[in-house]
Design a protein around this motif. Structure first.
Motif, mmCIF file in Angstrom:
data_model
loop_
_atom_site.group_PDB
_atom_site.id
_atom_site.type_symbol
_atom_site.label_atom_id
_atom_site.label_comp_id
_atom_site.label_asym_id
_atom_site.label_seq_id
_atom_site.Cartn_x
_atom_site.Cartn_y
_atom_site.Cartn_z
ATOM 1 N N GLY A 1 0.784 -1.226 0.000
ATOM 2 C CA GLY A 1 0.000 0.000 0.000
ATOM 3 C C GLY A 1 0.815 1.274 0.000
ATOM 4 N N GLN A 2 2.125 1.186 0.164
ATOM 5 C CA GLN A 2 2.964 2.387 0.135
ATOM 6 C C GLN A 2 2.970 3.002 -1.272
ATOM 7 N N GLN A 3 2.829 4.313 -1.316
ATOM 8 C CA GLN A 3 2.828 5.022 -2.583
ATOM 9 C C GLN A 3 4.260 5.306 -3.035
ATOM 10 N N LEU A 4 4.462 5.263 -4.345
ATOM 11 C CA LEU A 4 5.766 5.562 -4.932
ATOM 12 C C LEU A 4 5.641 6.800 -5.815
ATOM 13 N N LYS A 5 6.504 7.752 -5.558
ATOM 14 C CA LYS A 5 6.598 8.935 -6.401
ATOM 15 C C LYS A 5 8.042 9.009 -6.899
ATOM 16 N N CYS A 6 8.216 8.862 -8.205
ATOM 17 C CA CYS A 6 9.550 8.762 -8.793
ATOM 18 C C CYS A 6 9.857 10.018 -9.602
ATOM 19 N N LEU A 7 10.930 10.691 -9.243
ATOM 20 C CA LEU A 7 11.401 11.852 -9.994
ATOM 21 C C LEU A 7 12.436 11.363 -11.005
ATOM 22 N N THR A 8 12.134 11.473 -12.290
ATOM 23 C CA THR A 8 13.050 11.044 -13.347
ATOM 24 C C THR A 8 13.714 12.267 -13.966
ATOM 25 N N VAL A 9 15.026 12.189 -14.152
ATOM 26 C CA VAL A 9 15.803 13.279 -14.749
ATOM 27 C C VAL A 9 16.563 12.708 -15.953
ATOM 28 N N ILE A 10 16.369 13.319 -17.124
ATOM 29 C CA ILE A 10 16.924 12.805 -18.375
ATOM 30 C C ILE A 10 17.765 13.874 -19.054
ATOM 31 N N ASP A 11 18.908 13.469 -19.604
ATOM 32 C CA ASP A 11 19.672 14.332 -20.509
ATOM 33 C C ASP A 11 19.064 14.159 -21.896
ATOM 34 N N GLU A 12 18.467 15.220 -22.433
ATOM 35 C CA GLU A 12 17.721 15.091 -23.677
ATOM 36 C C GLU A 12 18.601 14.711 -24.866
ATOM 37 N N PHE A 13 19.866 15.083 -24.840
ATOM 38 C CA PHE A 13 20.732 14.817 -25.997
ATOM 39 C C PHE A 13 21.219 13.366 -26.001
ATOM 40 N N THR A 14 21.728 12.891 -24.885
ATOM 41 C CA THR A 14 22.281 11.536 -24.813
ATOM 42 C C THR A 14 21.245 10.499 -24.419
ATOM 43 N N ARG A 15 20.052 10.930 -23.986
ATOM 44 C CA ARG A 15 18.989 10.055 -23.488
ATOM 45 C C ARG A 15 19.392 9.328 -22.204
ATOM 46 N N GLU A 16 20.463 9.767 -21.561
ATOM 47 C CA GLU A 16 20.903 9.128 -20.331
ATOM 48 C C GLU A 16 19.953 9.477 -19.200
ATOM 49 N N CYS A 17 19.580 8.468 -18.421
ATOM 50 C CA CYS A 17 18.781 8.710 -17.221
ATOM 51 C C CYS A 17 19.735 9.062 -16.093
ATOM 52 N N LEU A 18 19.759 10.317 -15.712
ATOM 53 C CA LEU A 18 20.694 10.787 -14.691
ATOM 54 C C LEU A 18 20.281 10.362 -13.298
ATOM 55 N N ALA A 19 18.982 10.254 -13.055
ATOM 56 C CA ALA A 19 18.531 9.869 -11.719
ATOM 57 C C ALA A 19 17.069 9.461 -11.771
#
Length: 284
Positions: free
Chosen positions: A132-150
């Protein structure tokens, strides 16, 4: 048109029902000398078929094109047509998604990045654990390399925590020139805008009701949900953090990205660093 293997099977069936082999071959237009023929492709394709089945089970949301990239990495050299043939023979498939209807309008993408580290895009993805725990995920992307930074996972994330995540990423990778997001309250807060001004960062807010202006993040969030959140069953938030962090590493280091010429974001970033003018820049 009936294939030769199918005709040979029909001959075998007819002979079991009492028809002579000569008569059955004549009816099915099969040479008697071909009844004992065994295709060499069955033996030749067996290792690739086995590897493809394992990869498909490991990555159930990957189609034959991305599986083909993994097969080539493992040393199974083949054309994309052969990969499709093996995919069909193994009866593998990916569930189709519903297509969303959109009005066709000319929309320009503002402030498209020209190099790595210029534009970061960020957004939230929501989910829940089995307890029942809620998950809120903050996604950070480098738009040029498509790398997921966090991918920062918590039960609640306010503007203060967003600033902490961005500041930490800035110390690791250097600050970008532009931050792109939607108009969520955490992203338009006075605290975040004040911090961005102190760091000489431009804030690019998309127009309300136009998520395609933040297309890179929306695309990533779809993959994140499709390949991770929808495939995993989290017992609690601690387990979710560990699994999501592992998936982020796989996304950056292992998963081929079609818009980068089937390179991984990490490999493409290394290419961008090693040369000031990459030969080809792929855009989605």
């Amino acid at each position: 048109m009936v294939s030769a293997p199918a005709r040979r099977q029909q001959v075998a069936y007819a002979t079991k029902r009492g028809l002579s082999q000569r008569r059955a071959c004549a009816l099915m237009s099969v040479a008697r000398s071909a009844l004992d023929y065994e295709s060499r492709l069955i033996v030749k394709d067996a290792p690739a078929l086995a590897a493809m089945s394992i990869l498909s089970a490991q990555y159930p949301r990957y189609g034959y094109r991305r599986i083909h990239v993994f097969l080539e990495r493992q040393g199974h050299r083949m054309s994309i047509d052969r990969a499709w043939r093996l995919w069909r023979r193994a009866k593998l498939q990916v569930p189709k998604k519903r297509s969303r209807k959109r009005v066709a309008l000319a929309r320009t993408r503002p402030q498209a990045p020209l190099a790595a580290g210029q534009v970061w895009a960020y957004d939230f993805v929501f989910d829940a654990c089995a307890n029942g725990q809620q998950l809120k995920c903050l996604t950070v992307i480098d738009e040029f390399t498509r790398e997921c930074l966090a991918i920062d996972v918590a039960g609640s994330i306010r503007s203060g925590r967003v600033i902490e995540v961005l500041a930490r990423l800035g110390s690791l990778h250097g600050m970008p020139k532009v931050l792109r997001s939607d108009n969520g309250p955490e992203f338009v807060s006075k605290a975040l805008l004040k911090w961005a001004t102190s760091q000489n960062l431009d804030i690019a807010l998309i127009d309300p009701g136009k998520p395609w202006q933040n297309g890179t993040t929306e695309s990533f969030n779809g993959k994140f949900r499709d390949e991770c959140l929808s495939m995993e069953w989290f017992r609690n938030r601690i387990e979710a953090k560990a699994v999501i962090d592992q998936w982020r590493w796989h996304y950056n280091q292992i998963r081929p990205h079609s818009s980068l010429g089937n390179q991984t974001p990490a490999a493409f970033k290394k290419l961008c660093i090693s040369t000031t003018k990459p030969e080809t820049v792929f855009q989605e």
